[in-house]
Design an enzyme around this catalytic site. Sequence first.
Site, PDB file in Angstrom:
ATOM      1  N   SER A 146       0.684  -1.141  -0.025  1.00  0.00           N
ATOM      2  CA  SER A 146      -0.071   0.042  -0.041  1.00  0.00           C
ATOM      3  C   SER A 146       0.679   1.288  -0.022  1.00  0.00           C
ATOM      4  O   SER A 146       2.211   1.187   0.429  1.00  0.00           O
ATOM      5  CB  SER A 146      -0.980   0.164   1.245  1.00  0.00           C
ATOM      6  N   TYR A 159      -2.841  -1.141  10.330  1.00  0.00           N
ATOM      7  CA  TYR A 159      -2.638  -1.087   8.783  1.00  0.00           C
ATOM      8  C   TYR A 159      -1.402  -0.650   8.483  1.00  0.00           C
ATOM      9  O   TYR A 159      -0.538  -1.124   7.865  1.00  0.00           O
ATOM     10  CB  TYR A 159      -3.818  -0.408   8.104  1.00  0.00           C
TER      11      TYR A 159
HETATM   12  P1  NAD Z   1     -11.357  -6.233  -0.650  1.00  0.00           P
HETATM   13  O1  NAD Z   1     -11.919  -6.136   0.572  1.00  0.00           O
HETATM   14  O2  NAD Z   1     -12.119  -6.227  -1.938  1.00  0.00           O
HETATM   15  O3  NAD Z   1     -10.601  -7.734  -0.601  1.00  0.00           O
HETATM   16  C1  NAD Z   1     -10.138  -8.301   0.370  1.00  0.00           C
HETATM   17  C2  NAD Z   1      -9.916  -9.743   0.175  1.00  0.00           C
HETATM   18  O4  NAD Z   1      -9.129 -10.441   1.235  1.00  0.00           O
HETATM   19  C3  NAD Z   1     -11.096 -10.530  -0.096  1.00  0.00           C
HETATM   20  O5  NAD Z   1     -11.173 -11.460  -0.956  1.00  0.00           O
HETATM   21  C4  NAD Z   1     -11.278 -11.211   1.449  1.00  0.00           C
HETATM   22  O6  NAD Z   1     -12.370 -12.139   1.210  1.00  0.00           O
HETATM   23  C5  NAD Z   1      -9.877 -11.515   1.657  1.00  0.00           C
HETATM   24  N1  NAD Z   1      -9.723 -11.779   3.057  1.00  0.00           N
HETATM   25  C6  NAD Z   1     -10.017 -10.892   4.203  1.00  0.00           C
HETATM   26  N2  NAD Z   1      -9.859 -11.541   5.233  1.00  0.00           N
HETATM   27  C7  NAD Z   1      -9.221 -12.931   4.988  1.00  0.00           C
HETATM   28  C8  NAD Z   1      -8.834 -13.943   5.851  1.00  0.00           C
HETATM   29  N3  NAD Z   1      -8.805 -13.941   7.077  1.00  0.00           N
HETATM   30  N4  NAD Z   1      -8.577 -15.144   4.964  1.00  0.00           N
HETATM   31  C9  NAD Z   1      -8.609 -15.094   3.775  1.00  0.00           C
HETATM   32  N5  NAD Z   1      -8.950 -14.061   2.967  1.00  0.00           N
HETATM   33  C10 NAD Z   1      -9.280 -12.896   3.711  1.00  0.00           C
HETATM   34  O7  NAD Z   1     -10.184  -5.282  -0.521  1.00  0.00           O
HETATM   35  P2  NAD Z   1      -9.118  -4.712  -1.612  1.00  0.00           P
HETATM   36  O8  NAD Z   1      -9.219  -3.114  -1.443  1.00  0.00           O
HETATM   37  O9  NAD Z   1      -9.146  -5.596  -2.987  1.00  0.00           O
HETATM   38  O10 NAD Z   1      -7.622  -5.027  -0.859  1.00  0.00           O
HETATM   39  C11 NAD Z   1      -6.680  -6.250  -1.243  1.00  0.00           C
HETATM   40  C12 NAD Z   1      -5.402  -5.866  -0.910  1.00  0.00           C
HETATM   41  O11 NAD Z   1      -4.993  -4.444  -1.361  1.00  0.00           O
HETATM   42  C13 NAD Z   1      -5.341  -5.449   0.727  1.00  0.00           C
HETATM   43  O12 NAD Z   1      -4.027  -6.175   1.196  1.00  0.00           O
HETATM   44  C14 NAD Z   1      -5.158  -4.151   0.873  1.00  0.00           C
HETATM   45  O13 NAD Z   1      -4.597  -3.512   2.075  1.00  0.00           O
HETATM   46  C15 NAD Z   1      -4.711  -3.582  -0.211  1.00  0.00           C
HETATM   47  N6  NAD Z   1      -4.960  -2.134  -0.619  1.00  0.00           N
HETATM   48  C16 NAD Z   1      -5.934  -1.833  -1.083  1.00  0.00           C
HETATM   49  C17 NAD Z   1      -6.244  -0.222  -1.440  1.00  0.00           C
HETATM   50  C18 NAD Z   1      -7.539   0.242  -1.803  1.00  0.00           C
HETATM   51  O14 NAD Z   1      -7.524   1.338  -1.852  1.00  0.00           O
HETATM   52  N7  NAD Z   1      -8.521  -0.726  -1.875  1.00  0.00           N
HETATM   53  C19 NAD Z   1      -5.175   0.461  -1.437  1.00  0.00           C
HETATM   54  C20 NAD Z   1      -3.760  -0.048  -1.006  1.00  0.00           C
HETATM   55  C21 NAD Z   1      -3.759  -1.400  -0.720  1.00  0.00           C
END
Ligand code: NAD
Length: 264
Positions: A146, A159
């Site tokens: 991130s 986080y």
């Molecule tokens: P999202 O909520 O759409 O997806 C998260 C995924 O993680 C889902 O498939 C969920 O089922 C899975 N998950 C959560 N807890 C879990 C567990 N205990 N065991 C197995 N799977 C689990 O979120 P996203 O935005 O797509 O995030 C994906 C990654 O990207 C994360 O690591 C997040 O920190 C990172 N990220 C997101 C953003 C953003 O703005 N959305 C920005 C920077 C980084």
Amino acid sequence: MSTSNIEGKTAVITGSTSGIGLGIATALAEAGANVLLNGLGDVDAIETTRKELDALGAGDVLYHPADMTRPDEIADMIACANRDLGGVDILVNNAGIQFVSAIEEFPTDKWDAIIAINLSSSFHTIRAAIPLMKTAGWGRIVNIASAHALIASPFKAAYVAAKHGVLGLTRTVSLEVAEENITVNAICPGYVKTPLVENQITDTAKVRGISEEEVVRDVILAAQPSKKFIEISELADLTLFLCSDGGASINGTALSVDGGWSAH
Ligand code: NAD
């Protein structure tokens, strides 16, 4: 960019039932990889997704329900990819959750869950996958970190700590495997409009005492100079590039995809 080298490889993508992980899994399936999906969600919806991805490319697509807080289940997931899909060539550590709170009220169970899912799960997957990559003589590890691996924001203690840890893990392992034809990199996205961020808009509005519209304008897009959310497809394209032959010498890096946020 040629991604022909990805065809026939096996990719494990944690947290790929939603958002960024699903986008990356879709791109890898389209490129002909065998894909192991993982994540939480409705069983029937996940099976529908699995079938859709299976129809996209030449590879097989399986789902494993490992909970990323459980090292034993993570080990079983990697063993399953090795047994049923022929190895682990590409590992994308993407599963993640968020919780927003002032430090003095931060619930300790939320701290533990974020460190387990956003950081320790990557240690467990990498530890189990590296021997398979060494045997295969090729590997790509992409950690979805991130902008918060590089920059802090208030109210996100767990986080930000976890994502800084992911970058430290990325750099350390990249040095250990640099001569093995294995690369380990962190992608550092700014804000992407996924369920994770949509929930955060509501929570941030409460903790800061402002409206959701003000959170989007004054907190989220204020940090991002482009004033636009990052597209999931942009992160999928970068992952494909890192896995292509063109990405072979990119190792141990933090690749910002944040509309200029970290240039501040
Ligand atoms: P999202 O909520 O759409 O997806 C998260 C995924 O993680 C889902 O498939 C969920 O089922 C899975 N998950 C959560 N807890 C879990 C567990 N205990 N065991 C197995 N799977 C689990 O979120 P996203 O935005 O797509 O995030 C994906 C990654 O990207 C994360 O690591 C997040 O920190 C990172 N990220 C997101 C953003 C953003 O703005 N959305 C920005 C920077 C980084």
